[in-house]
Scaffold this motif. Structure first.
Motif, PDB file in Angstrom:
ATOM      1  N   GLY C 270      16.414  -5.534  13.124  1.00 22.59           N
ATOM      2  CA  GLY C 270      17.195  -7.029  11.834  1.00 22.59           C
ATOM      3  C   GLY C 270      16.096  -7.828  11.677  1.00 22.59           C
ATOM      4  N   ASP C 271      15.290  -7.513  11.843  1.00 22.92           N
ATOM      5  CA  ASP C 271      14.089  -8.971  11.375  1.00 22.92           C
ATOM      6  C   ASP C 271      13.561  -8.632  10.101  1.00 22.92           C
ATOM      7  N   ILE C 272      14.444  -9.766   9.734  1.00 23.97           N
ATOM      8  CA  ILE C 272      14.255 -10.098   8.269  1.00 23.97           C
ATOM      9  C   ILE C 272      13.277 -10.631   7.586  1.00 23.97           C
ATOM     10  N   THR C 273      12.797 -11.200   8.601  1.00 22.75           N
ATOM     11  CA  THR C 273      11.316 -12.074   8.325  1.00 22.75           C
ATOM     12  C   THR C 273      10.302 -11.017   7.917  1.00 22.75           C
ATOM     13  N   MET C 274      10.459 -10.178   8.654  1.00 18.72           N
ATOM     14  CA  MET C 274       9.502  -8.673   8.571  1.00 18.72           C
ATOM     15  C   MET C 274       9.451  -8.419   7.233  1.00 18.72           C
ATOM     16  N   SER C 275      10.715  -8.275   6.884  1.00 21.69           N
ATOM     17  CA  SER C 275      11.130  -6.954   6.039  1.00 21.69           C
ATOM     18  C   SER C 275      11.197  -8.021   4.819  1.00 21.69           C
ATOM     19  N   SER C 276      11.405  -9.307   4.711  1.00 24.37           N
ATOM     20  CA  SER C 276      10.816  -9.742   3.447  1.00 24.37           C
ATOM     21  C   SER C 276       9.491 -10.573   3.256  1.00 24.37           C
ATOM     22  N   ALA C 277       8.533 -10.409   3.868  1.00 28.74           N
ATOM     23  CA  ALA C 277       7.175 -10.153   4.496  1.00 28.74           C
ATOM     24  C   ALA C 277       7.113  -9.293   3.686  1.00 28.74           C
ATOM     25  N   THR C 278       7.542  -8.391   4.161  1.00 33.90           N
ATOM     26  CA  THR C 278       6.955  -6.934   3.400  1.00 33.90           C
ATOM     27  C   THR C 278       7.106  -7.248   2.118  1.00 33.90           C
ATOM     28  N   GLY C 279       8.732  -7.387   1.974  1.00 30.16           N
ATOM     29  CA  GLY C 279       9.172  -7.384   0.286  1.00 30.16           C
ATOM     30  C   GLY C 279       7.921  -8.316  -0.007  1.00 30.16           C
ATOM     31  N   VAL C 280       7.315  -9.786   0.202  1.00 35.48           N
ATOM     32  CA  VAL C 280       7.192 -10.471  -0.753  1.00 35.48           C
ATOM     33  C   VAL C 280       5.905  -9.616  -1.437  1.00 35.48           C
ATOM     34  N   TYR C 281       4.824  -9.470   0.097  1.00 32.33           N
ATOM     35  CA  TYR C 281       4.160  -8.709  -0.242  1.00 32.33           C
ATOM     36  C   TYR C 281       3.508  -7.008  -1.715  1.00 32.33           C
ATOM     37  N   GLN C 282       5.062  -6.789  -1.553  1.00 32.02           N
ATOM     38  CA  GLN C 282       4.874  -5.521  -2.240  1.00 32.02           C
ATOM     39  C   GLN C 282       5.395  -5.646  -4.046  1.00 32.02           C
ATOM     40  N   SER C 283       6.733  -7.498  -3.718  1.00 37.51           N
ATOM     41  CA  SER C 283       6.164  -7.868  -5.345  1.00 37.51           C
ATOM     42  C   SER C 283       5.047  -8.225  -5.778  1.00 37.51           C
ATOM     43  N   ALA C 284       4.103  -8.843  -5.182  1.00 38.77           N
ATOM     44  CA  ALA C 284       3.150 -10.071  -5.427  1.00 38.77           C
ATOM     45  C   ALA C 284       1.759  -8.869  -5.867  1.00 38.77           C
ATOM     46  N   VAL C 285       1.593  -7.754  -4.768  1.00 37.26           N
ATOM     47  CA  VAL C 285       0.705  -6.645  -5.264  1.00 37.26           C
ATOM     48  C   VAL C 285       1.062  -6.043  -6.366  1.00 37.26           C
ATOM     49  N   GLY C 286       1.767  -5.599  -6.534  1.00 32.42           N
ATOM     50  CA  GLY C 286       3.103  -5.073  -7.800  1.00 32.42           C
ATOM     51  C   GLY C 286       2.970  -5.886  -8.915  1.00 32.42           C
ATOM     52  N   PHE C 287       2.855  -6.613  -9.219  1.00 27.42           N
ATOM     53  CA  PHE C 287       3.260  -7.400 -10.195  1.00 27.42           C
ATOM     54  C   PHE C 287       1.587  -7.764 -10.641  1.00 27.42           C
ATOM     55  N   VAL C 288       0.957  -7.491  -9.669  1.00 23.12           N
ATOM     56  CA  VAL C 288      -0.297  -7.490 -10.332  1.00 23.12           C
ATOM     57  C   VAL C 288      -0.775  -6.242 -10.895  1.00 23.12           C
ATOM     58  N   LEU C 289      -0.807  -5.288 -10.334  1.00 21.85           N
ATOM     59  CA  LEU C 289      -0.608  -3.703 -11.265  1.00 21.85           C
ATOM     60  C   LEU C 289      -0.165  -3.431 -12.447  1.00 21.85           C
ATOM     61  N   ILE C 290       1.173  -4.390 -12.259  1.00 25.52           N
ATOM     62  CA  ILE C 290       2.010  -3.920 -13.696  1.00 25.52           C
ATOM     63  C   ILE C 290       1.475  -4.509 -14.415  1.00 25.52           C
ATOM     64  N   LEU C 291       1.354  -6.209 -14.347  1.00 24.74           N
ATOM     65  CA  LEU C 291       0.452  -7.219 -15.497  1.00 24.74           C
ATOM     66  C   LEU C 291      -1.617  -6.460 -15.604  1.00 24.74           C
ATOM     67  N   THR C 292      -1.988  -5.204 -15.026  1.00 26.38           N
ATOM     68  CA  THR C 292      -3.045  -4.818 -15.390  1.00 26.38           C
ATOM     69  C   THR C 292      -2.746  -3.413 -16.046  1.00 26.38           C
ATOM     70  N   ALA C 293      -1.406  -2.612 -15.791  1.00 25.71           N
ATOM     71  CA  ALA C 293      -1.321  -2.113 -16.379  1.00 25.71           C
ATOM     72  C   ALA C 293      -1.139  -2.272 -18.064  1.00 25.71           C
ATOM     73  N   THR C 295      -2.036  -4.747 -19.591  1.00 22.19           N
ATOM     74  CA  THR C 295      -2.701  -5.209 -20.375  1.00 22.19           C
ATOM     75  C   THR C 295      -3.648  -4.122 -20.831  1.00 22.19           C
ATOM     76  N   LEU C 296      -3.602  -2.908 -19.564  1.00 26.13           N
ATOM     77  CA  LEU C 296      -4.752  -1.933 -20.275  1.00 26.13           C
ATOM     78  C   LEU C 296      -3.801  -1.035 -21.202  1.00 26.13           C
ATOM     79  N   MET C 297      -2.028  -1.197 -21.497  1.00 25.04           N
ATOM     80  CA  MET C 297      -1.297  -0.370 -21.827  1.00 25.04           C
ATOM     81  C   MET C 297      -1.382  -1.544 -23.385  1.00 25.04           C
ATOM     82  N   ARG C 298      -1.630  -2.536 -23.661  1.00 27.24           N
ATOM     83  CA  ARG C 298      -1.805  -2.533 -24.670  1.00 27.24           C
ATOM     84  C   ARG C 298      -2.591  -2.277 -26.153  1.00 27.24           C
TER      85      ARG C 298
END
Lengths: 522, 295, 307
Positions: C270-293, C295-298
């Motif tokens: 029931g560790d909601i902070t750890m779960s949130s931290a993982t989610g934020v990590y995923q979103s942040a890196v995912g965001f950078v990756l999709i921006l990169t993708a 840009t490449l796509m363009r």
């Protein structure tokens, strides 16, 4: 440029969204906690406490009855007749302690998650079951999901104290009482084997003649020849470790990866489990069994445990940690291999704990209810067995037959004093007793040995990272090693090395210093 | 105009596709046979296409439990139907709005939509919003609303379809005739987009049919609203939990429905999909084909 | 014309805004309001204060997350599996689609297509049962029938991590093959048949036709699908990694992805902070990756860029 502006606009919109959310959300939060404290916290609670000092715990019957939300555990669905039980229960609680109880079933596997969601959304929750308690007590006490309840127990919990005796310390943590332990028929079962009746009878195996592991192996060999498809031995519960049954009793201190060692001078020392001698020996034995084919290759993921295996004839024996006084049951005979008595550690008594949620508005009512459970035979029976003549019948000898209606049954004793409940005829039939009194007698005379560290509860707050790391490593290594699917000679050192890398030494040091302080205080 | 080489390649295609088709179907056959296999035979010889002995015990158990399972069925059907209809309506409307290039603020909405593909607040926060602000816990809305009702992908699929397949001239003509946007949408765009409606509708319907998480979070175990997938998943999770935690000897996996029974429930759970499959797969394929022809 | 439009103003758009309203409201409720919860990743968990009022602890929760080896394992698994799925899925999907295109018999085409699409419609819970009926080492079909047939030793599938990259890839491809077949076939059918006829007249071999006509024509869709997958490389198919291994602990090292970890943190403790931290990590890196993708796509094909 236009694009940029639109992006900026969006961001602004987002920000404002988040911001207005930000302003909005704390408000109800405030209101809520405000309500709560008004309703119960300082004014009422204070009054009651001061009142009680003078007139020894009188329950106020004039107020509107408070409704307690009680979360208990189920495996799967809630019982179909739960509403009926709740109604009967409320009749008693209204009369005795002027409160109502609303029972909420929580699936065992999602217990932690459901509690976390409830607590974080401030959903109404008063009493919560912790099952197995040792997995949750420290975690939930540290993040204040539970509240300290010693004052309330002192005031309202006389029956709790009487029934539990020394077991009350199972709910203590970090100097406070955070939970009330649930008593059961036996505080700790014995380790040993259950051996299939079906095969014993078929091949004339005398279970009483099996006294040592060598005797057992001889039987395994014989069976391998006659019934090659039958697994010789399975761990009793799916995911259990056979080595755990073979090893001498030890106190694992409720933490993965460590064990307690009592040194010659009586000092208590925390050691890595990988250095516990009888565990190492047991793992070697189990590996030998695995290589000889006594243990299934599928042992780690088999969806059936040994208990199920005995019923279906899938296995000859199960390595159990559940031997009770009786010499067997419907499916099997008990084979005892340990001379010493079972060692009772704190975590054993913590199997089922009841905690009071920190959001509970009336902790006094919560404790009154728990106390009533321990005081009242009616509640104990109602919650375990259901309603008389609907779910069970009382037989002539005073035991009950609960086979008539399965719409309400509890597998575990979760509420009330076990020894105030009717004895189930089925249990007597499976034991060596003939009457309910005899059965109770046998249970009461069951002896266990208290671990020297009984009552010690580790506070992992300072070494949270390390404990998580060690647990993760143990999750990976322990079961394969304990069931012989890998070679302990190479894997145990690897396990230890990985645990050390995850910070085991830090955990041990912290635990040792807490243990020393605990010993000193005692 | 069919050459030797074409024939040869055609044969290779046949072989490959036949193998794949077999691989796709075979597991389901095993599942069905497994659910009819006698427990003992399964333990002795494992699951096989030709079991030693058959048994309908698993289905007898299901019939005994039919009040629970039948109810779950109804819940699943209701939620799937309602959710799908609402979802298709609101996402296609948004898609239509987004395909209207001159709309002020279009790019804002578009960005807001795309953004949701990247960031989410996580389960806890979503749970708090739904239970504390909207109070949907233990109601049918708990199964309908969280997460599933609309997603950016469906909107994008609709928008793509509207922009590429529906002749702009048609819309222009309608506008000149004085038709309102709502009329254009419901009378021209939707009838022309039926294949895509079917594709998105089916995708959403499957998401609802196959969802087990909303039931886990937004319903308590007392609830009578458990869907069939939640039921199945709960059984799975309970078995897993018992494998990993020692919760006392009084209770073991012996009291859990056996693997055979769980297989039977799985069969019951996928039966409607398999029965309706010939009808809806045609539509699904049609939508995919027409939506994709773009370049 | 243009100025006139501006003058009649935004009123003509009111019906459109109303049409967008239900969906936008849902987005706000379902996607934007919960964003408020991302802050949990930066707070200390204290239920008695209310989760949103725990003390700000900066990056401490992330420190805790990255202090364990879990962070590395789950990141590695997520990325490697995604890369594996992209490459294998692409090669396999193209091969199948091109060969499927060679099948001319209409009836056969229908049958094949219907059959391979079935798995796509099944939930992962169901697929986990299917996998179990094959892989279980006591009762599974593979050990009891297939391996026995070839006289091989039984394999403990659920406790041998080394097989799982293959098993998971297989399940992933198996479940998605019908869908990818449809995707590519739709594109293939759109290719003008006269290209092939001309090539045949010029005496081109089958392989040459594939190499010089089919693949170049499919280039946009290949690029688009790859970019989309790369943008989501930090996300995994939760059902696949969570349900199929049946929770076997000995497989954690090869089956834990970021989504699975986050879920497990919540379910187990029931560790909601750890779960949130993982989610934020995923979103942040995912965001950078999709921006990169993106840009490449363009760069490659502007039309297919997401935004």
């Amino acid at each position: 440029m236009k694009k940029l502006i639109s992006v900026l606009l969006c961001l602004a919109m987002l920000m404002s969204l988040v911001a207005c959310d930000n302003k909005k959300t704390p408000a109800p939060d405030n209101a809520q906690s405000g309500d709560a404290s008004q309703e119960a916290g300082e004014p009422t609670g204070g009054e009651e406490q001061s009142g009680s000092e003078t007139e020894a715990s009188a329950i106020d019957f004039d107020e509107d009855p408070y409704t307690l939300n009680v979360c208990y555990a189920v495996l799967g669905e809630a019982q179909p007749d739960l509403a009926m039980i709740e109604e009967k229960l409320n009749e008693i609680t209204l009369k005795e302690i002027n409160c109502k109880v609303k029972l909420e079933a929580v699936s065992l596997f999602s217990l932690a998650n459901i509690y976390a969601l409830k607590a974080s959304s401030q959903e109404k929750m008063d009493l919560m079951i912790l099952f197995p308690g040792s997995s949750y007590l420290a975690e939930f006490a540290n993040n204040n999901m539970l509240m300290p309840i010693e004052d309330y127990v002192d005031q309202w919990g006389s029956d709790i104290k009487e029934v539990l005796g020394d077991m009350i310390s199972a709910g203590e943590y970090d100097g406070h009482t955070y939970a009330i332990a649930q008593n059961r028929n036996l505080r700790k079962n014995e380790n040993g084997f259950n051996i299939s009746k079906q095969y014993c009878d078929k091949y004339n195996i005398d279970p009483n003649s099996i006294k040592t592991l060598e005797d057992l192996e001889a039987v395994f060999d014989m069976m391998k020849e006659k019934e090659p498809n039958v697994i010789s031995v399975m761990p009793e519960t799916t995911g259990g470790g056979i080595a755990g049954t073979l090893a001498d009793y030890y106190d694992s201190l409720g933490t993965r990866g460590v064990a307690l060692e009592e040194q010659a001078d009586g000092k208590l020392k925390v050691i890595p489990i990988t250095q516990q001698k009888s565990v190492i020996a047991a793992c070697a034995k189990v590996r030998e069994w695995y290589e000889k084919g006594y243990i299934s290759k599928d042992v780690l993921t088999d969806q059936d445990g040994g208990a199920a295996g005995l019923q279906t004839g899938k296995c000859l024996a199960s390595a159990a940690n559940s031997l009770q006084p009786a010499s067997g049951d419907r499916w099997s005979y008990a084979v005892r291999i340990h001379d010493e008595r079972p060692l009772l550690s704190t975590s054993d008594d913590q199997l089922i704990l009841w905690g009071v949620a920190s959001s509970c508005a009336r902790p006094d009512k919560a404790i009154q209810f728990l106390n009533l459970c321990y005081a009242s035979a009616d509640i104990a029976n109602l919650m375990m067995n259901g309603v008389e003549d609907v779910h069970y019948k009382v037989l002539e000898n005073g035991a009950i037959d609960n086979s008539m209606n399965e719409n309400y049954q509890n597998y575990w004793p979760m509420f009330g004093d076990f020894f105030k409940q009717y004895i189930r005829q089925g249990d007597i039939d499976l034991s060596d007793a003939t009457t309910p009194e005899e059965y109770t007698e046998i249970l009461l005379s069951w002896k266990v040995e208290l671990s020297p560290a009984y009552g010690f509860n580790f506070n992992p707050a300072n070494v949270k990272t390390e404990v998580a790391g060690v647990t993760a490593v143990s999750d990976e290594y322990m079961l394969p090693i304990f069931n012989g699917t890998v070679d302990p000679v190479t894997e145990i050192p690897k396990w230890e090395e990985k645990m050390m890398a995850a910070g085991l030494q830090t955990v041990i040091d912290e635990m040792q210093s807490q243990m020393d302080a605990w010993v000193a205080a005692k | 105009m069919i050459t030797e080489s074409d024939k040869r390649w055609g044969a290779v295609g046949h072989v490959l596709m036949a193998v794949l088709a077999f691989l796709a179907v075979a597991p389901f056959v095993l599942l069905v046979i497994g659910s009819f296999t006698e427990e003992g035979a399964a333990i002795r010889n494992g699951y096989s296409y030709f079991p030693e002995s058959w048994s309908v015990d698993a289905y007898r158990y299901i019939l005994e439990q039919w009040t629970t399972i039948g109810r779950s069925y109804l819940v699943t059907i209701f939620v799937t139907a309602t959710g799908t209809v609402v979802s298709v309506v609101i996402s296609s409307m948004l898609a239509y709005v987004l395909s209207c290039k001159e709309l002020p603020g279009r790019s804002v909405i578009l960005f807001a939509l795309t953004f949701t593909m990247l960031f989410n607040g996580g389960l806890t926060a979503t749970y708090i919003v739904y239970t504390q602000v909207f109070h949907i816990k233990n109601t049918i809305f708990g199964l309908l609303l969280p997460g599933l009702l609309m997603n950016a992908y469906s909107v994008m699929m609709f928008r793509n379809y509207f922009e590429t397949t529906i002749p702009g001239a048609l819309l222009e003509a309608a506008k000149i005739d004085g038709a309102k946007h709502t009329a254009i949408f419901f009378k021209i765009v939707v009838p022309l987009s039926l294949p895509m409606v079917a594709t998105v509708g089916l995708t959403v319907a499957l998401m609802y049919w196959n969802d087990w998480q909303n039931g886990l979070y937004y319903l308590s175990a007392n609830s009578k609203l458990q869907s069939i997938q939640t039921l199945l998943n709960n059984m799975n999770e309970n078995v897993k939990y018992l494998q990993q935690n020692n919760v006392g000897s009084a209770f073991t996996a012996a009291d859990m429905p056996s693997t055979t029974i769980r297989m039977a429930i799985a069969v019951v759970g996928i039966m409607p999909i398999l029965l309706l499959y010939p009808f809806f797969q045609k539509w699904f394929v049609a939508g995919m084909m027409s939506g994709a022809v773009k370049e | 014309m243009k100025t006139k439009k501006k003058k009649t103003g935004w009123k003509q758009f009111i019906p459109l805004y109303i049409m967008a309203l239900p969906a936008v409201t849902y987005l706000i409720i379902n996607n934007y309001m919960p964003l408020y919860g991302m802050q949990l990743a930066f707070r200390e968990l204290d239920y008695s204060k209310g989760v949103f009022r725990g003390d700000f602890v900066g990056l401490r929760n992330f420190k805790f997350l990255f202090a364990t080896s879990d962070a590395w394992i789950m990141t590695r698994n997520t990325i490697l599996y995604n890369l594996l799925f992209i490459v294998v899925g692409m090669v396999f999907g193209l091969t199948v689609a091109i060969l499927f295109n060679e099948v001319r018999n209409k009836m056969a085409r229908k049958v094949y297509q219907s059959a391979v699409l079935i798995p796509y419609f099944m939930s992962m819970v169901i697929v986990s049962y299917l996998a179990y009926s094959y892989l279980s080492s006591e009762t599974g079909f593979i050990n009891n029938t297939l391996l026995k047939l070839f006289g091989k030793e039984a394999v403990a599938w659920y406790s041998e991590p080394k097989y799982w990259p293959y098993i998971l890839t297989f399940v992933n491809i198996w479940k998605g093959m019908g869908y990818s077949l449809l995707m590519y076939t739709a594109r293939l059918l759109a290719i003008d048949a006269s290209y092939y006829e001309a090539a045949t007249v010029d005496g081109a071999t089958k392989w040459q036709k594939v190499r010089y006509i089919t693949l170049p024509m499919l280039r946009p869709v290949i690029i688009m699908m790859t970019m989309l997958s790369i943008g989501r490389i930090f996300y995994s198919d939760f059902g696949l990694f969570y349900q199929i291994p049946m929770g076997s602990q000995s497989l954690y090292s090869v089956t834990t992805t970021i989504d699975v970890y986050s879920y497990r943190a919540l379910m187990k403790l029931g560790d909601i902070t750890m779960s949130s931290a993982t989610g934020v990590y995923q979103s942040a890196v995912g965001f950078v990756l999709i921006l990169t993708a993106n840009t490449l796509m363009r760069k490659f094909s502007k039309d297919d860029a997401l935004f």
